[in-house]
Every structure is written in C-alpha cells, then in structure tokens.
Design an enzyme around this catalytic site. Structure first.
Site: not given
Length: 338
Positions: A251-252
């Site tokens: 994520h991210n």
C-alpha cells in the site's frame, strides 16, 4: 502471413530501416509467417542478430530475412534479405507483435454479470462468467477474458487487455493500453494492522484501507502479481511500467514512469521508486524509503535505506560451496565487530 513491407512499417514505428529504399517490389512483397533463431529459422521466418557473440550462426542461417546492424550487413547470406537497423533487438520486439496470435471478438458473453449502471465502450469484449460492478467504466476496444471481477466505480481505459481470473477492487483507475495477466490482483487490502496491546489476546486491529490503486497508460503486469490499495493516499504506478510475475507492491507505493520490475520482488509500503529504474528478480525493498530515478538493483538485492544517487546497486553473495560460504560468513560477521 506478413509481407516485408508490412514488417518494415511496424519496425519504423520505433526506428528507421536504413536500407528500405534499396529493396525491390518483389522483395517487399516477400511473405513471412514467424520468427526464428539464426540457427533454426527457415525461409518463411525472420531472425535477428542482437549480440555479436552469435555472429558464427549468421553465415549458415536459412532465415528469409535478418534484422542486422550496418556493421554486419555484408555477412548476411545471399539467400537471406538483410534489413538494416540501428537496434536489431528493438526491431525484433516490434516484429514479434505481428506474429502473436490475438483472438479478439467484440461482444458480451451471456454468462457475464454486468451492472445496469456500468458503462461499456464500443467494441469491448467481455468473456464468460465475468462480474462487472456498479458504475464501472470500460473504455473502447478493451478485452476482458473469462472469470474477471471488476468491482464498483472502477475506471478502465481504452485498448486494455485483462486476462482470466484478474480481480480489480473498487474505485481503482486503470489507464489505456494496459495488459493485466492471469491472476493479477489490483486494489486488495494493504497489510495494515495496529497491535491491540491487550495481554489477554495479543491481537491486531485491522486498519481499513481507504485509498485506491491508480495505474497509468501502457503498463504491463505479470501473472499473480498483487498491487495493494493505499491506506489513505493512493498506490500509484506510472506510465510505461513493466512488472513481472509474482511481484508484491504494498500500500501507498509509488512507481515512476518507465520502471521495470522482475519476478518475486517485494516492495514494502509507502516506498517511492523513481523513473526508469530496473529492479532485478527477488529484490526486497524496505518501506518508507525513496529510490532515485535511473537506479538499477541486481537480483536478490536487499534495499534497507533510501537511494539518492542514480547507478547500479547490489547485495548478497554469489553461490559457492557451502563450506567456503560458511567460512566467508564468519569473516563477514567479524568485520562488523572491527
């Protein structure tokens, strides 16, 4: 069958064929049906010399045509047609696409389940047992193969190819000319948990992943690769990125334009990777670090800190007899104590 003229037209989308004007009408109309190596190609196939180490195979090649640089043009057999280019490997890559079998039939299979609110572009193909969620948008000429699931509010650009058993979670954005191979997961929950610190349970509290995955144009993602959605901000993959099979993008993560990532690489959360990076197989990249543009990591490199300067980086050791490796490992540990 593809004519030499059609072949040249395709190659020249990337680079000129330097001796094109020397070819006769008869040569331009020569038909080929595939690509072969210098040693195995026959009169109906095209071959190429990209590496001078294989020059010994050129003299006896039976290929109908050979992609070659000007330096080796005179060594092409008289029975083969020389097509002179600056970069034969790139010309081979362009040529290969003309011979790849691509079955494309527009239309929706009767077993597909498509929400009434979904917007499907012109000439889109949707295969058996697909599920297309509410307010999904799929651009023109895209192909969705069997058993694909596209969740609500996802946008897919034009000319996308999405192979069987791909799952695209809600609210994701996929660009145009994207290829997602079998089993790819886009937008699954990132690995986010907070420890409860409860001594009776020693458990974890799930963190809802509220971001999206945003993928640019001309991106290729290999089979069974996972790209997790952002926790708060988005996970972003830039334009012209190529990703191999079995890669984990957490994520991210943000990946810059033109970067290439080989199989079994793992990228931990919130890492930013620059443009035009080359990441070898089984590389491990720590979270919350920045990688500069034009960085190369050789296979099995462990990246624990930010890399601020372009260049090639490596870690790990090459294989050696176990007894020697153990002695080397002891010495390596001793160096850390000096």
């Amino acid at each position: 069958m593809i004519t030499i003229e059609q072949l040249i037209t395709r190659i020249e989308q990337r680079q000129p064929v330097l001796n094109k004007t020397e070819l006769s009408a008869e040569q331009l109309s020569t038909r080929l049906n595939g690509v072969g190596s210098l040693t195995d190609a026959d009169r109906t196939q095209i071959s190429f010399l990209a590496d001078p180490h294989y020059i010994s195979s050129l003299a006896n090649s039976q290929a109908g045509a050979v992609l070659i640089t000007a330096a080796y043009r005179e060594q092409v057999p008289a029975t083969s047609l020389a097509l002179v280019v600056a970069t034969p490997y790139l010309a081979y890559a362009s040529s290969s696409q003309l011979f790849a079998p691509e079955v494309f039939t527009s239309g929706v299979h009767p077993t597909a389940i498509i929400a009434d609110s979904a917007v499907i572009g012109a000439e889109v193909s949707i295969g058996p047992y697909c599920v297309i969620g509410e307010y999904v948008q799929i651009g023109a000429r895209s192909r969705i193969d069997a058993h694909v699931v596209i969740e609500a509010h996802t946008h897919i650009g034009t000319n996308a190819i999405i192979k069987s058993h791909v799952t695209i979670a809600h609210n994701c954005v996929i660009g145009s000319h994207v290829r997602l191979h079998a089993g790819v997961s886009i937008g699954a929950e990132g690995f986010g948990f907070a420890p409860t610190r409860d001594p009776s349970t020693s458990g974890w509290e799930r963190i809802a992943q509220l971001g999206r995955v945003v993928i640019g144009d001309h991106v290729r993602i290999g089979s069974h690769t996972c790209v997790d959605r952002g926790a708060i901000d988005d996970t972003v993959i830039g334009n012209h990125v190529i990703i191999d099979n079995l890669v984990q993008v957490a994520h991210n993560v943000r990946i810059g334009n033109g970067t290439a990532i080989a199989a079994k690489t793992g990228i931990a959360g919130s890492t930013i990777i620059g443009k035009r990076c080359i990441i070898g197989g089984a590389v491990g990249i720590n979270g919350h670090i920045d990688i500069a543009d034009d960085v190369t990591f050789s296979g099995m490199t462990m990246v624990t800190k930010s890399i601020k300067t372009a260049g090639s980086y490596s870690s790990g050791t090459a294989a050696m007899p176990t007894a020697k490796w153990r002695r080397a490992a002891v010495r390596f540990r001793q160096l850390g104590n000096e």
